[in-house]
Design a protein around this motif. Structure first.
Motif, mmCIF file in Angstrom:
data_model
loop_
_atom_site.group_PDB
_atom_site.id
_atom_site.type_symbol
_atom_site.label_atom_id
_atom_site.label_comp_id
_atom_site.label_asym_id
_atom_site.label_seq_id
_atom_site.Cartn_x
_atom_site.Cartn_y
_atom_site.Cartn_z
ATOM 1 N N LEU A 150 0.824 -1.199 0.000
ATOM 2 C CA LEU A 150 0.000 0.000 0.000
ATOM 3 C C LEU A 150 0.865 1.259 0.000
ATOM 4 O O LEU A 150 0.542 2.250 -0.654
ATOM 5 C CB LEU A 150 -0.929 -0.025 1.222
ATOM 6 N N LEU A 151 1.986 1.219 0.713
ATOM 7 C CA LEU A 151 2.905 2.355 0.725
ATOM 8 C C LEU A 151 3.507 2.593 -0.664
ATOM 9 O O LEU A 151 3.668 3.738 -1.097
ATOM 10 C CB LEU A 151 4.022 2.124 1.752
ATOM 11 N N LEU A 152 3.846 1.521 -1.364
ATOM 12 C CA LEU A 152 4.394 1.654 -2.716
ATOM 13 C C LEU A 152 3.357 2.243 -3.673
ATOM 14 O O LEU A 152 3.700 3.012 -4.578
ATOM 15 C CB LEU A 152 4.870 0.289 -3.219
ATOM 16 N N GLN A 153 2.090 1.876 -3.466
ATOM 17 C CA GLN A 153 1.039 2.456 -4.294
ATOM 18 C C GLN A 153 0.911 3.964 -4.046
ATOM 19 O O GLN A 153 0.736 4.752 -4.987
ATOM 20 C CB GLN A 153 -0.295 1.755 -4.000
ATOM 21 N N LEU A 154 1.010 4.361 -2.788
ATOM 22 C CA LEU A 154 0.978 5.783 -2.478
ATOM 23 C C LEU A 154 2.178 6.508 -3.082
ATOM 24 O O LEU A 154 2.064 7.658 -3.525
ATOM 25 C CB LEU A 154 0.951 5.987 -0.958
ATOM 26 N N PHE A 155 3.320 5.843 -3.123
ATOM 27 C CA PHE A 155 4.517 6.436 -3.736
ATOM 28 C C PHE A 155 4.285 6.705 -5.223
ATOM 29 O O PHE A 155 4.735 7.725 -5.749
ATOM 30 C CB PHE A 155 5.705 5.490 -3.534
ATOM 31 N N ARG A 156 3.596 5.786 -5.884
ATOM 32 C CA ARG A 156 3.377 5.931 -7.329
ATOM 33 C C ARG A 156 2.321 6.991 -7.653
ATOM 34 O O ARG A 156 2.437 7.684 -8.664
ATOM 35 C CB ARG A 156 2.947 4.594 -7.932
ATOM 36 N N THR A 157 1.292 7.111 -6.814
ATOM 37 C CA THR A 157 0.112 7.894 -7.207
ATOM 38 C C THR A 157 -0.053 9.225 -6.484
ATOM 39 O O THR A 157 -0.655 10.148 -7.029
ATOM 40 C CB THR A 157 -1.154 7.056 -6.966
ATOM 41 N N ALA A 187 12.763 3.393 5.937
ATOM 42 C CA ALA A 187 12.847 2.678 7.208
ATOM 43 C C ALA A 187 12.486 1.208 7.059
ATOM 44 O O ALA A 187 12.960 0.364 7.828
ATOM 45 C CB ALA A 187 11.937 3.342 8.232
ATOM 46 N N CYS A 188 11.669 0.877 6.071
ATOM 47 C CA CYS A 188 11.270 -0.518 5.869
ATOM 48 C C CYS A 188 12.414 -1.378 5.342
ATOM 49 O O CYS A 188 12.422 -2.605 5.541
ATOM 50 C CB CYS A 188 10.090 -0.598 4.902
ATOM 51 N N VAL A 189 13.383 -0.768 4.646
ATOM 52 C CA VAL A 189 14.450 -1.553 4.009
ATOM 53 C C VAL A 189 15.791 -1.418 4.712
ATOM 54 O O VAL A 189 16.733 -2.152 4.410
ATOM 55 C CB VAL A 189 14.618 -1.132 2.537
ATOM 56 N N ASN A 199 13.753 -6.183 -2.104
ATOM 57 C CA ASN A 199 13.315 -6.815 -3.357
ATOM 58 C C ASN A 199 11.895 -6.399 -3.742
ATOM 59 O O ASN A 199 11.565 -6.321 -4.938
ATOM 60 C CB ASN A 199 13.392 -8.337 -3.220
ATOM 61 N N ILE A 200 11.066 -6.135 -2.740
ATOM 62 C CA ILE A 200 9.696 -5.685 -3.033
ATOM 63 C C ILE A 200 9.690 -4.228 -3.489
ATOM 64 O O ILE A 200 9.000 -3.857 -4.447
ATOM 65 C CB ILE A 200 8.805 -5.873 -1.790
ATOM 66 N N CYS A 201 10.474 -3.399 -2.827
ATOM 67 C CA CYS A 201 10.460 -1.958 -3.124
ATOM 68 C C CYS A 201 11.066 -1.628 -4.484
ATOM 69 O O CYS A 201 10.784 -0.551 -5.037
ATOM 70 C CB CYS A 201 11.218 -1.200 -2.036
ATOM 71 N N CYS A 202 11.887 -2.510 -5.034
ATOM 72 C CA CYS A 202 12.496 -2.206 -6.332
ATOM 73 C C CYS A 202 11.458 -2.182 -7.459
ATOM 74 O O CYS A 202 11.772 -1.768 -8.579
ATOM 75 C CB CYS A 202 13.609 -3.204 -6.649
ATOM 76 N N SER A 203 10.224 -2.594 -7.170
ATOM 77 C CA SER A 203 9.184 -2.582 -8.204
ATOM 78 C C SER A 203 8.801 -1.162 -8.624
ATOM 79 O O SER A 203 8.248 -0.969 -9.707
ATOM 80 C CB SER A 203 7.942 -3.326 -7.699
ATOM 81 N N VAL A 204 9.105 -0.177 -7.789
ATOM 82 C CA VAL A 204 8.752 1.206 -8.140
ATOM 83 C C VAL A 204 9.939 1.969 -8.730
ATOM 84 O O VAL A 204 9.856 3.183 -8.925
ATOM 85 C CB VAL A 204 8.219 1.962 -6.898
ATOM 86 N N PHE A 205 11.053 1.281 -9.027
ATOM 87 C CA PHE A 205 12.217 1.954 -9.612
ATOM 88 C C PHE A 205 11.891 2.660 -10.933
ATOM 89 O O PHE A 205 12.385 3.768 -11.170
ATOM 90 C CB PHE A 205 13.351 0.954 -9.796
ATOM 91 N N LEU A 228 16.281 5.324 -3.156
ATOM 92 C CA LEU A 228 17.051 4.464 -4.059
ATOM 93 C C LEU A 228 18.329 3.965 -3.398
ATOM 94 O O LEU A 228 18.680 2.784 -3.490
ATOM 95 C CB LEU A 228 17.394 5.226 -5.339
ATOM 96 N N GLY A 229 19.041 4.876 -2.719
ATOM 97 C CA GLY A 229 20.301 4.494 -2.109
ATOM 98 C C GLY A 229 20.143 3.422 -1.047
ATOM 99 O O GLY A 229 20.947 2.484 -0.970
ATOM 100 N N LEU A 230 19.107 3.528 -0.208
ATOM 101 C CA LEU A 230 18.900 2.532 0.847
ATOM 102 C C LEU A 230 18.313 1.232 0.299
ATOM 103 O O LEU A 230 18.546 0.161 0.862
ATOM 104 C CB LEU A 230 17.980 3.107 1.924
ATOM 105 N N THR A 231 17.577 1.318 -0.794
ATOM 106 C CA THR A 231 16.980 0.103 -1.355
ATOM 107 C C THR A 231 18.010 -0.754 -2.071
ATOM 108 O O THR A 231 17.944 -1.996 -2.024
ATOM 109 C CB THR A 231 15.841 0.469 -2.316
ATOM 110 N N VAL A 232 18.986 -0.151 -2.727
ATOM 111 C CA VAL A 232 19.998 -0.922 -3.459
ATOM 112 C C VAL A 232 21.208 -1.264 -2.594
ATOM 113 O O VAL A 232 22.062 -2.047 -3.022
ATOM 114 C CB VAL A 232 20.480 -0.147 -4.698
ATOM 115 N N ALA A 233 21.288 -0.722 -1.390
ATOM 116 C CA ALA A 233 22.482 -0.897 -0.562
ATOM 117 C C ALA A 233 22.713 -2.370 -0.232
ATOM 118 O O ALA A 233 21.810 -3.058 0.263
ATOM 119 C CB ALA A 233 22.340 -0.079 0.723
ATOM 120 N N ASN A 234 23.925 -2.836 -0.549
ATOM 121 C CA ASN A 234 24.368 -4.203 -0.207
ATOM 122 C C ASN A 234 23.434 -5.279 -0.754
ATOM 123 O O ASN A 234 23.278 -6.340 -0.145
ATOM 124 C CB ASN A 234 24.486 -4.358 1.315
#
Length: 673
Positions: A150-157, A187-189, A199-205, A228-234
């Protein structure tokens, strides 16, 4: 006294919380009163762990939670959720108490209800943020309950519905909601790192990439770069996916645009540092992807950014680490680093900085350059390259030019050995010629004593003995002609000067090598006095001959090089007794375990009374090179003319007219030969 005051304050705080909690319970029909009571509670509990803990003990935490779910008034729900967030943020025990799947499900309902306003959604996102921050269990609940989707949907829209109006971002509720969603996803990642959520959050890249391509405003770039930086880290999988969709190219283009504006806008320079950190996170675990940045000349842009004096130590370290990851395995980026004077800049950071982390980062970059020189030295013989198009051809040409440069640096060391060997041979040859000339002079003296009545023969013999020793120097292609004298008794002095002149010419040819490294040609002559160099040229000396041998040719060990010189001098000592001290190991030979640089190494050699042949030559070369730098800095003044010493002995007036024709005839005969 202070203890009593603290106890009184704690007692007052507990009394206030009890009264406020009673007010909440008995003012259910008055939403404004409940809102005021909730505002007072969060003002007391804000950054006060003891107050939050006491409120939890008296049941106030769960009552506010129930009030947020059961109240029909929107303003009460918003105030209750905000108060819960403040209490959870200030006390970890309250966070553990409320971190349940039931609460996440209630928050999801607030987010998906059509009647929920933007502020209520924002307060719900804030509670999710404090529940997952530094909490692995909260990160698990946000994924298992579907809240992260749901958070990712809010990010997109969310941001698109605000009409992309960023002029009033401080008051626009839609932008504030979108910014809160970005912070919650971060904070989630992260902290602790959660690969499943990454891996879930990269869907909004792809959506983040589109935003970066269409807008470079700080209000958009900062939150997206942080996410982006925290999602791709390590996470190598997420990094590869981000590169595959062209995300790295987009970041490189944004950096170019910001660097273009950074000259006029200080905020653009700061934002360029944020983009740099994101670039580093994208290639930190897979430096091979840094080749994507080569076509955008990212390394040169980072060097420009690093030269800014307003950067903090942390910002400089982020930039240097990014340069290090770009140049770790990519030869194109390594070449770009060298071509844009990256090495002197790294050395400057290394010598001037007092921060250990910054020094480590600069050392990391220098280590990459050292590895590059070793790899290039192994590929010098491999010139067969497959070129498929014009772009690849240009890349290969640049590689070959760099290979030739390092090959030339390697050959210079061998030329030093060759010239010093010739110097030894010509020194021995000069001594032999001096001995032969001395014997000839002795014979002439004996002949003069036996036949003193014939002045003509005496004069002719004298001219023959004087004009015979003529040495040709192979070092600078100049003919060294000895001084001419008319007195027989001065022949030994002339021959001794010839031998000394030969040795000086051989020694003065050594600085030609350092000059050739910079200009590509050998000057015809040198007239340098190393003793006149001043302390301002020490920085130039650090890039001189000693730095070349020790850094750019790491496979040549200075002890083995010194041993090779010592063995050669030992072989020469069999014919010349003046070389007995050449095989002595000096301080430079025995200082391998010490931490030295070019400055301290030169000082150590100067303090050594007995230097080996190798370190004596290096010290003399550095002194002459120091003088050459001083001369060039003075404005390329004209070279001083070479003065040849002439030893003249007066002759009698009545013999002058008789001897001049004889001397000229002998001179013409000698030149014709």
């Amino acid at each position: 006294m202070n203890t009593q005051k603290v106890q009184k304050n704690q007692c007052d705080m507990k009394t206030d919380l009890n009264l406020l909690l009673e007010c909440l319970k008995y003012q259910m029909d008055c939403p404004l009163s409940q809102k005021e009571a909730l505002i007072t509670i969060y003002s007391i509990c804000q950054q006060n762990s003891e107050a939050s803990e006491y409120l939890r003990e008296i049941g106030g935490l769960m009552f506010i939670n129930d009030l947020a779910k059961s109240s029909v008034h929107c303003i009460v729900k918003e105030a209750a959720l905000f108060t819960l967030g403040i209490i959870i943020e200030s006390n970890v025990y309250c966070q553990q108490t409320l971190c349940t799947s039931a609460l996440f499900e209630d928050l999801i309902l607030f987010l998906i209800e059509k009647d929920s306003g933007v502020n209520l959604k924002r307060m719900s996102v804030y509670v999710i943020l404090v529940l997952v921050s530094n909490n692995k269990n909260g990160q698990t609940y946000v994924r298992d309950t579907g809240c992260i989707s749901l958070l990712l949907q809010l990010f997109r829209t969310t941001l698109s519905t605000s009409g992309k109006s960023l002029s009033d971002e401080n008051t626009d509720p839609c932008y504030q909601l979108w910014s809160s969603v970005c912070s919650t996803l971060c904070a989630c990642v992260n902290n602790p790192q959660n690969e499943d959520n990454q891996n879930i959050c990269c869907s909004v890249f792809p959506y983040a990439k589109e935003w970066l391509e269409s807008c470079t405003e700080p209000e958009i770039v900062r939150p997206i770069c942080s996410f982006l930086g925290l999602t791709v880290a390590n996470n190598s999988y997420v990094q590869k996916y981000f590169v595959s969709i062209g995300g790295l190219d987009t970041l490189a283009k944004v950096l170019l645009e910001l660097m273009h504006d950074s000259c006029l806008n200080h905020s653009s320079m700061k934002l360029a540092v944020v983009v740099t950190k994101t670039l580093d996170a994208c290639i930190a675990n897979n430096s091979a992807m840094g080749v994507v940045l080569a076509k955008y000349h990212t390394v040169s842009e980072l060097l420009k950014l690093l030269s800014n004096d307003t950067l903090s130590t942390g910002e400089k370290m982020s930039i240097i680490l990014t340069i290090g990851h770009c140049t770790e395995v990519c030869e194109e980026n390594q070449c770009e680093l060298l071509q844009n004077n990256g090495l002197p800049l790294m050395i400057q950071v290394l010598t001037e900085s007092q921060d250990e982390e910054l020094i480590k980062a600069a050392t990391f970059v220098l280590q990459n350059c050292k590895q590059m020189t070793e790899q290039l030295s192994l590929k010098l013989c491999d010139n067969s390259l497959n070129v498929n198009n014009a772009e690849e051809l240009d890349v290969q040409v640049r590689k070959r030019c760099l290979q030739d440069y390092w090959k030339k640096a390697k050959d210079i060391l061998h030329r030093i050995n060759s010239i010093e060997k010739k110097n030894d041979e010509e020194r021995v040859q000069g001594e032999v010629l001096a001995d032969e000339s001395s014997v000839a002079n002795s014979e002439a003296l004996q002949s003069h004593e036996l036949n003193p009545a014939d002045p003509k023969e005496c004069t002719e013999g004298t001219h023959k003995d004087v004009c015979c020793p003529q040495l040709t120097s192979k070092l600078n292609n100049q003919v060294l002609a000895p001084s001419v004298t008319s007195a027989p008794q001065n022949n030994e002095t002339v021959n001794a000067m010839d031998a000394a002149s030969t040795r000086q010419t051989a020694q003065r040819s050594i600085p030609c090598l350092v000059t050739e490294l910079q200009t590509g040609s050998v000057p015809p002559s040198h007239n340098i006095n190393g003793k006149t160099a001043c302390g301002n040229n020490q920085s130039g000396l650090q890039t001189g001959l000693h730095f070349l041998v020790t850094f750019f040719l790491p496979h040549l060990d200075k002890h083995s090089f010194c041993s090779e010189k010592t063995d050669r001098v030992k072989s020469t000592s069999a014919t010349s007794p003046s070389h007995k001290m050449s095989d002595v190991r000096c301080l430079g030979c025995t200082a391998g375990g010490l931490s030295l640089n070019s400055k301290t190494f030169t000082r150590m050699l100067q303090s050594c009374l007995h230097r080996c042949e190798h370190h004596r030559v290096i010290l003399e070369a550095e002194e002459r090179y120091r003088g050459e730098l001083r001369r060039v800095a003075a404005g390329n003044s004209s070279r001083s003319a070479t003065h040849h010493e002439m030893l003249l002995t007066p002759v009698k007036k009545d013999r002058l007219h008789k001897e001049i024709p004889t001397f000229r005839s002998k001179k013409d005969s000698f030149q014709s030969k």
